[in-house]
Scaffold this motif. Structure first.
Motif, PDB file in Angstrom:
ATOM      1  N   LEU A   1       0.822  -1.206   0.000  1.00  0.00           N
ATOM      2  CA  LEU A   1       0.000   0.000   0.000  1.00  0.00           C
ATOM      3  C   LEU A   1       0.856   1.255   0.000  1.00  0.00           C
ATOM      4  O   LEU A   1       0.463   2.286  -0.543  1.00  0.00           O
ATOM      5  CB  LEU A   1      -0.951  -0.025   1.193  1.00  0.00           C
ATOM      6  N   MET A   2       2.046   1.176   0.585  1.00  0.00           N
ATOM      7  CA  MET A   2       2.950   2.316   0.485  1.00  0.00           C
ATOM      8  C   MET A   2       3.353   2.517  -0.976  1.00  0.00           C
ATOM      9  O   MET A   2       3.451   3.640  -1.465  1.00  0.00           O
ATOM     10  CB  MET A   2       4.199   2.082   1.347  1.00  0.00           C
ATOM     11  N   ALA A   3       3.586   1.405  -1.681  1.00  0.00           N
ATOM     12  CA  ALA A   3       3.947   1.501  -3.097  1.00  0.00           C
ATOM     13  C   ALA A   3       2.789   2.091  -3.895  1.00  0.00           C
ATOM     14  O   ALA A   3       2.985   2.900  -4.809  1.00  0.00           O
ATOM     15  CB  ALA A   3       4.320   0.125  -3.634  1.00  0.00           C
ATOM     16  N   LEU A   4       1.578   1.689  -3.520  1.00  0.00           N
ATOM     17  CA  LEU A   4       0.379   2.239  -4.150  1.00  0.00           C
ATOM     18  C   LEU A   4       0.356   3.751  -3.963  1.00  0.00           C
ATOM     19  O   LEU A   4       0.131   4.526  -4.901  1.00  0.00           O
ATOM     20  CB  LEU A   4      -0.836   1.611  -3.484  1.00  0.00           C
ATOM     21  N   ALA A   5       0.606   4.177  -2.728  1.00  0.00           N
ATOM     22  CA  ALA A   5       0.617   5.606  -2.439  1.00  0.00           C
ATOM     23  C   ALA A   5       1.725   6.302  -3.233  1.00  0.00           C
ATOM     24  O   ALA A   5       1.563   7.437  -3.686  1.00  0.00           O
ATOM     25  CB  ALA A   5       0.809   5.838  -0.944  1.00  0.00           C
ATOM     26  N   PHE A   6       2.842   5.603  -3.421  1.00  0.00           N
ATOM     27  CA  PHE A   6       3.951   6.190  -4.180  1.00  0.00           C
ATOM     28  C   PHE A   6       3.551   6.463  -5.632  1.00  0.00           C
ATOM     29  O   PHE A   6       3.754   7.567  -6.147  1.00  0.00           O
ATOM     30  CB  PHE A   6       5.163   5.250  -4.127  1.00  0.00           C
TER      31      PHE A   6
END
Lengths: 292, 327
Positions: free
Chosen positions: A96-101
């Motif tokens: 999800l951090m990658a999604l946010a990125f």
């Protein structure tokens, strides 16, 4: 009846381009495990690359397609290691951090383009495909046909790469199971970068064609991202075959809604279908994707 | 010592409370309005943090709940219905809760990516429907009765933000529910194996996280007195919530409120200096990307007491492979 057939043909032709956008997107998801929110922005940037090819260098945008591919693939190649780094970091919920990125990258791209070119719609002008082809009473604009043919060729090459080459085998293995692929000697990081850059290049090229068929503005990205999401969810995340069916289906659905119900209901109906699909068959219409 | 009630603490608390509640008398109209916005965004960021930070599911559709709340309040306050403003807020919350439950029910069983996509599509669909529907005034929007006092909304927003914070803090940091939510986030399979109904817990968190923005949406509609789809349903509203929570610190009890205060004040000063510019969107995007890469625990992690927590989190490899086999 005439109208219905015309609508179906139009839908199928546009659906081809949706397949092109979504197939790389789906594979990038499979390999990187990241939903790339920037997919629509790559389409938008591709369209503007087509516009600038004409405006700055006076090259026909269709002739510039290979250049667009190279430029976008390079951008993807540079961005992929960052996504990979976030994805494999040890923080809670790295996916999800990658999604946010990618969401941040998408917002950055949209904001930058809005600042530099403003809100005005632009069209990619090409001299290659003009006029209309009339077959059995149906009107097919050459431009849309060209877009469809491009979509078939690009998608065919992409699938050929996946299923006929050794690297393609490594890509598919990585998409199935990263750890096992790594144990078999696949450089997962390199494969991820390769897939991501191929996907960005492909999507950028599709953007040029979309820009030639429809006018684009700097804020059109989320709309195409939504369509790509729709295709991939309908296909089942990670299923290549499902993407072919779902992309064409979306094109037809959109055409029918636009003609018979009204263009302003498209998103609502698309959402409704998406919702029902998730409810009834989370693995996609062909039940080949990943559930849970 | 943590949390114990001592005389200096009580005194400090009273002083801060008095200062905050008398602020409109000190700072003038301009800053009263800015602070009203700060309270609102603090509440919104805290609400987003419940699903995004505590439950670990990224929602890209919270603008839908904000907008639904705004439209519910606006519709009920139209001259022909003429509801009391405060009575419209529970209705707004109920509408958002129902919509959140309907969307969350199928998608929260699935992986986070589906949820992110579905909420995003929901926001797009709601904005589109509001734009074409008759009773919402379409793209012309709705006008509400005017409430002339500037400080009125300062206090309403402030109290709403405090309630939102206390509710979120009590439920997520001081109750069984909070442990369940965090357990689901950190290891869903393990949480399930100790008997937690993970889908239910995630849905409860999502509904809670949707109800708060609806209330703020209702207050905001009355504040700005005129609403239309671009002003209360735009994706920028979701973007801001996500960014504020991220910058402040995901899953931190007050980090998102800090992120909201910082970003909102920067935003206002930016607007005052450069006018209504799109470069702000670019800046927000760049900030998100930078924070994710370089400061994943947000501004709150710079606070000394939270360092240890961060180190612990780094040492435990969680969620390395959430992916089921045989895709």
């Amino acid at each position: 009846m005439q109208l219905l057939f015309q609508t179906l043909v139009n839908g199928l032709l546009v659906g081809g381009l949706y397949v092109t956008i979504s197939i790389g997107f789906s594979l990038a998801f499979g390999v990187l495990d990241v939903v790339d929110f920037a997919v629509g922005e790559w389409v938008m940037l591709g369209a503007f690359a087509g516009v600038s090819a004409r405006a700055w260098f006076d090259i026909d945008p269709f002739a510039a397609l290979p250049v667009v591919f190279v430029v976008f693939a390079t951008a993807g190649w540079l961005l992929a290691p960052l996504i990979y780094r976030v994805r494999t970091s040890r923080y809670a919920r790295p996916a999800l951090m990658a999604l946010a990125f990618t969401f941040g990258i998408a917002t950055l791209a949209r904001g930058t383009m809005l600042t530099t070119v403003g809100f005005d719609p632009r069209t990619v002008h090409t001299g290659f495909a003009t006029g209309t082809l009339s077959v059995v009473g149906l009107d097919v604009p050459w431009l849309r046909l060209a877009g469809f043919i491009f979509a078939i060729v690009a998608t065919g090459l992409f699938i050929g790469f996946l299923y006929l080459t050794r690297t393609g085998l490594a890509v598919r293995a990585t998409a199935q199971n990263k750890e096992n692929a790594g144990l078999m000697g696949v450089n997962v990081k390199r494969i991820s970068a390769l897939v991501y850059s191929a996907y960005v290049g492909l999507t950028g090229m599709a953007g040029v064609l979309i820009g030639a068929i429809y006018a684009v503005t700097a804020q059109v990205g989320p709309q195409y991202a939504l369509l790509a999401f729709f295709v991939v969810v309908l296909a089942g995340l990670g299923s290549v075959l499902g993407v072919l069916v779902a992309g064409l289906f979306l094109g037809v659905l959109q055409a029918i809604v636009t003609v018979y119900i009204g263009a302003s209901y498209t998103l609502a109906i698309v959402f409704g279908v998406l919702f029902l699909t998730l409810l009834v068959s989370p693995r996609g219409i062909l039940r080949r994707g990943i559930a849970v | 010592m943590r949390g114990s009630i001592t005389l200096p603490r009580v005194l400090a608390f009273v002083v801060v409370a008095v200062v905050v509640f008398t602020l409109p008398a000190w700072v003038g109209d301009y800053w009263t309005r800015i602070l009203t916005g700060v309270w609102m965004w603090a509440g919104l960021a805290l609400a987003w943090n419940i699903i995004g930070g505590y439950a670990g599911y990224v929602s890209f559709g919270h603008a839908a709940f904000f907008g639904l709340g705004a439209y519910t309040t606006a519709l009920l306050m139209q001259p022909e219905r003429h509801w009391n403003f405060f009575l419209t807020l529970p209705v707004a919350a109920a509408v958002a809760a129902v919509v959140a439950a309907i969307v969350g029910w199928p998608t929260l069983k699935l992986r986070g990516a589906y949820f992110a996509i579905a909420t995003w599509a929901l926001a797009a669909a709601v904005a589109e429907l509001v734009n074409v529907a008759d009773f919402t005034g379409g793209s012309f929007g709705l006008t509400l009765p005017v409430q002339p006092s500037t400080s009125y909304f300062f206090y309403v927003m402030l109290i709403a933000a405090i309630v939102a914070y206390v509710v979120a803090y009590v439920l997520l940091e001081r109750s069984r529910f909070g442990y369940k939510v965090k357990a689901v986030r950190d290891n869903e399979a393990a949480a399930e194996s100790v008997g937690i109904n993970t889908t239910l817990v995630k849905n409860e968190a999502f509904v809670l996280s949707a109800v708060i923005p609806a209330v703020f949406g209702g207050i905001n509609a009355y504040w700005i007195t005129f609403i239309n789809p671009p002003s209360v349903l735009s994706t920028e509203i979701t973007d801001q919530m996500v960014v504020m929570a991220l910058i402040g610190g995901l899953g931190h009890p007050w980090g998102p409120a800090l992120g909201a205060a910082v970003l909102y004040i920067v935003n206002r000063q930016f607007l005052a200096a450069f006018g209504d510019t799109t470069s702000y969107i670019a800046m927000v995007g760049a900030l998100v990307a930078l924070v994710v890469v370089f400061l994943p625990d947000g501004l709150a992690s710079l606070w000394p007491a939270t360092r240890r927590l961060r180190l612990v989190r780094q040492l435990i490899p969680v969620g390395r492979d959430e992916r089921p086999r045989g895709a």
